[in-house]
Structures are given as structure tokens and as C-alpha cells.
Design a protein around this motif. Structure first.
Motif, mmCIF file in Angstrom:
data_model
loop_
_atom_site.group_PDB
_atom_site.id
_atom_site.type_symbol
_atom_site.label_atom_id
_atom_site.label_comp_id
_atom_site.label_asym_id
_atom_site.label_seq_id
_atom_site.Cartn_x
_atom_site.Cartn_y
_atom_site.Cartn_z
ATOM 1 N N PRO A 34 0.837 -1.210 0.000
ATOM 2 C CA PRO A 34 0.000 0.000 0.000
ATOM 3 C C PRO A 34 0.873 1.261 0.000
ATOM 4 C CG PRO A 34 0.044 -0.965 2.191
ATOM 5 C CD PRO A 34 0.789 -1.913 1.288
ATOM 6 N N THR A 35 0.361 2.314 -0.590
ATOM 7 C CA THR A 35 1.062 3.588 -0.503
ATOM 8 C C THR A 35 0.926 4.106 0.916
ATOM 9 O OG1 THR A 35 -0.890 4.904 -1.053
ATOM 10 C CG2 THR A 35 0.487 4.155 -2.908
ATOM 11 N N GLN A 36 1.829 4.981 1.305
ATOM 12 C CA GLN A 36 1.711 5.577 2.637
ATOM 13 C C GLN A 36 0.397 6.342 2.744
ATOM 14 O OE1 GLN A 36 5.070 7.816 4.014
ATOM 15 N NE2 GLN A 36 6.449 6.077 3.884
ATOM 16 N N GLN A 37 -0.016 6.996 1.674
ATOM 17 C CA GLN A 37 -1.266 7.768 1.699
ATOM 18 C C GLN A 37 -2.462 6.856 1.964
ATOM 19 O OE1 GLN A 37 -1.426 11.233 1.337
ATOM 20 N NE2 GLN A 37 -3.511 10.971 2.030
ATOM 21 N N SER A 38 -2.535 5.730 1.253
ATOM 22 C CA SER A 38 -3.678 4.827 1.444
ATOM 23 C C SER A 38 -3.621 4.156 2.822
ATOM 24 C CB SER A 38 -3.740 3.774 0.337
ATOM 25 O OG SER A 38 -2.648 2.878 0.407
ATOM 26 N N LEU A 39 -2.435 3.805 3.255
ATOM 27 C CA LEU A 39 -2.279 3.178 4.568
ATOM 28 C C LEU A 39 -2.654 4.155 5.679
ATOM 29 C CD1 LEU A 39 -1.440 0.700 6.179
ATOM 30 C CD2 LEU A 39 0.943 1.451 5.966
ATOM 31 N N ALA A 40 -2.198 5.385 5.560
ATOM 32 C CA ALA A 40 -2.537 6.405 6.560
ATOM 33 C C ALA A 40 -4.052 6.601 6.625
ATOM 34 C CB ALA A 40 -1.839 7.717 6.231
ATOM 35 N N GLY A 41 -4.708 6.609 5.475
ATOM 36 C CA GLY A 41 -6.163 6.751 5.446
ATOM 37 C C GLY A 41 -6.856 5.612 6.181
ATOM 38 N N ARG A 42 -6.362 4.400 6.017
ATOM 39 C CA ARG A 42 -6.950 3.252 6.708
ATOM 40 C C ARG A 42 -6.736 3.332 8.212
ATOM 41 N NH1 ARG A 42 -5.617 -2.335 3.956
ATOM 42 N NH2 ARG A 42 -7.193 -2.980 5.442
ATOM 43 N N LEU A 43 -5.635 3.968 8.620
ATOM 44 C CA LEU A 43 -5.324 4.091 10.040
ATOM 45 C C LEU A 43 -5.972 5.318 10.678
ATOM 46 C CD1 LEU A 43 -1.517 3.256 9.876
ATOM 47 C CD2 LEU A 43 -3.371 1.730 10.569
ATOM 48 N N GLY A 44 -6.461 6.233 9.843
ATOM 49 C CA GLY A 44 -7.073 7.455 10.363
ATOM 50 C C GLY A 44 -6.051 8.485 10.824
ATOM 51 N N ILE A 45 -4.866 8.469 10.205
ATOM 52 C CA ILE A 45 -3.835 9.445 10.542
ATOM 53 C C ILE A 45 -3.349 10.119 9.269
ATOM 54 C CG2 ILE A 45 -3.079 8.222 12.618
ATOM 55 C CD1 ILE A 45 -0.708 7.125 11.064
ATOM 56 N N ASP A 46 -2.613 11.194 9.420
ATOM 57 C CA ASP A 46 -2.072 11.926 8.290
ATOM 58 C C ASP A 46 -0.890 11.157 7.694
ATOM 59 O OD1 ASP A 46 -2.156 14.708 6.955
ATOM 60 O OD2 ASP A 46 -0.020 14.411 7.429
ATOM 61 N N GLN A 47 -0.688 11.286 6.384
ATOM 62 C CA GLN A 47 0.411 10.581 5.721
ATOM 63 C C GLN A 47 1.763 11.019 6.249
ATOM 64 O OE1 GLN A 47 2.689 12.037 3.169
ATOM 65 N NE2 GLN A 47 3.813 10.121 3.287
ATOM 66 N N THR A 48 1.935 12.305 6.549
ATOM 67 C CA THR A 48 3.227 12.759 7.065
ATOM 68 C C THR A 48 3.504 12.164 8.451
ATOM 69 O OG1 THR A 48 2.236 14.802 7.902
ATOM 70 C CG2 THR A 48 3.267 14.907 5.744
ATOM 71 N N THR A 49 2.463 11.961 9.238
ATOM 72 C CA THR A 49 2.615 11.321 10.543
ATOM 73 C C THR A 49 3.057 9.872 10.359
ATOM 74 O OG1 THR A 49 0.941 12.768 11.500
ATOM 75 C CG2 THR A 49 1.426 10.721 12.689
ATOM 76 N N LEU A 50 2.405 9.170 9.452
ATOM 77 C CA LEU A 50 2.789 7.785 9.172
ATOM 78 C C LEU A 50 4.234 7.725 8.692
ATOM 79 C CD1 LEU A 50 2.188 4.770 8.886
ATOM 80 C CD2 LEU A 50 1.352 5.268 6.578
ATOM 81 N N SER A 51 4.618 8.645 7.844
ATOM 82 C CA SER A 51 5.989 8.670 7.341
ATOM 83 C C SER A 51 6.988 8.806 8.485
ATOM 84 C CB SER A 51 6.157 9.824 6.349
ATOM 85 O OG SER A 51 7.474 9.888 5.875
ATOM 86 N N ARG A 52 6.670 9.646 9.470
ATOM 87 C CA ARG A 52 7.552 9.782 10.639
ATOM 88 C C ARG A 52 7.607 8.481 11.428
ATOM 89 N NH1 ARG A 52 5.066 15.026 11.048
ATOM 90 N NH2 ARG A 52 3.660 14.204 12.600
ATOM 91 N N TYR A 53 6.483 7.816 11.590
ATOM 92 C CA TYR A 53 6.461 6.559 12.332
ATOM 93 C C TYR A 53 7.303 5.482 11.660
ATOM 94 C CZ TYR A 53 2.371 8.363 14.919
ATOM 95 O OH TYR A 53 1.512 9.100 15.692
ATOM 96 N N LEU A 54 7.416 5.545 10.332
ATOM 97 C CA LEU A 54 8.146 4.539 9.572
ATOM 98 C C LEU A 54 9.613 4.908 9.351
ATOM 99 C CD1 LEU A 54 5.487 3.727 6.819
ATOM 100 C CD2 LEU A 54 5.911 2.479 8.940
ATOM 101 N N ASN A 55 10.055 6.035 9.909
ATOM 102 C CA ASN A 55 11.410 6.526 9.690
ATOM 103 C C ASN A 55 12.237 6.387 10.972
ATOM 104 O OD1 ASN A 55 13.755 7.923 9.184
ATOM 105 N ND2 ASN A 55 12.744 9.673 8.260
ATOM 106 N N PRO A 56 13.180 5.442 11.002
ATOM 107 C CA PRO A 56 13.980 5.223 12.210
ATOM 108 C C PRO A 56 14.841 6.427 12.610
ATOM 109 C CG PRO A 56 14.211 3.376 10.703
ATOM 110 C CD PRO A 56 13.456 4.449 9.969
ATOM 111 N N ARG A 57 15.079 7.371 11.710
ATOM 112 C CA ARG A 57 15.906 8.532 12.033
ATOM 113 C C ARG A 57 15.094 9.670 12.633
ATOM 114 N NH1 ARG A 57 18.429 9.779 6.561
ATOM 115 N NH2 ARG A 57 16.423 8.991 5.968
ATOM 116 N N HIS A 58 13.787 9.549 12.676
ATOM 117 C CA HIS A 58 12.924 10.619 13.186
ATOM 118 C C HIS A 58 12.584 10.364 14.646
ATOM 119 C CE1 HIS A 58 9.618 13.433 13.547
ATOM 120 N NE2 HIS A 58 10.066 13.988 12.446
#
Length: 122
Positions: A34-58
Motif C-alpha cells: 500500500p502507498t503511505q497515503q492509502s495506509l494512513a487513510g486506513r489508520l485514520g492518521i495523516d500521511q506525514t505522521t505515518l511517514s515519521r512513524y516509519l522513519n527510524p531517524r525521526h
């Protein structure tokens, strides 16, 4: 001395690596990742938030509920859920994370309230 310990920081990084691995490996059995955008939508969060959660350097760390939802949605291995819960708990105990949440009003999204007035108003 106060502040996050290496194990606290390590837990946040390890959690992000685990979540990212789930996302990367979700493309199996003929299913597309899934794209981060579609996954974030399924989780009910913003895509940029999901991107931070998936980034070990953040420094941002996924809350337990989000990690559990990602586990379910991405059909991650059952054995990984126990590890994800332990990592989320350890990362949440990081004193610098609690201070950051308090500074922005808890786990609420950063964008709340009315929009800022435009430069020409006033």
C-alpha cells in the motif's frame, strides 16, 4: 543525569524499523504494497505522521494503538506483535518524548484550532 537513555532511543528506532519492515514486506502473495497515503487513510492518521512513524531517524514514535493497527492492516507476523508492544511501551517512556508531547498538547495533531490570520488582516 536525566533525559532519554540509549535504550529508550533504541526502542523508538527499533519500533520504527519493525513497522517499516512490516510495510515493506506487506507486498506478498500477489498483493501490492500500500502507498503511505492509502495506509494512513486506513489508520485514520495523516500521511506525514505515518511517514515519521516509519522513519527510524525521526524522533517521533508510533503510539501502541497505531502499532497494533499497522500489525493488523499489514498482516505482519503474529510473533512480531509482542515485540512491537514492548518497543512502543519502552519508547513511550522516553522522557524527551513526554516533554515533546506536552509542548504540543499531548498526542493531538499539531494543526488544531482556527487557521492563522492572513498577513493582510488586522
Amino acid at each position: 543525569m536525566t533525559g532519554p537513555t540509549n535504550s529508550d532511543r533504541g526502542a523508538g528506532r527499533a519500533l520504527a524499523e519493525l513497522l517499516r519492515n512490516w510495510w515493506e514486506l506487506s507486498a506478498r502473495d500477489g498483493r501490492p504494497k500500500p502507498t503511505q497515503q492509502s495506509l494512513a487513510g486506513r489508520l485514520g492518521i495523516d500521511q506525514t505522521t505515518l511517514s515519521r512513524y516509519l522513519n527510524p531517524r525521526h524522533p517521533s514514535t508510533a503510539p501502541l494503538k497505531t502499532a497494533e493497527l499497522l500489525h493488523t492492516v499489514l498482516r505482519a507476523p503474529d510473533a512480531d506483535l509482542v515485540r512491537a508492544r514492548a518497543l512502543a511501551a519502552a519508547a513511550a517512556s522516553d522522557p524527551s518524548r513526554r516533554a515533546a508531547r506536552a509542548g504540543r498538547g499531548g498526542d493531538a495533531p499539531a494543526r488544531t484550532g482556527s487557521p492563522a490570520p492572513s498577513a493582510g488582516s488586522g
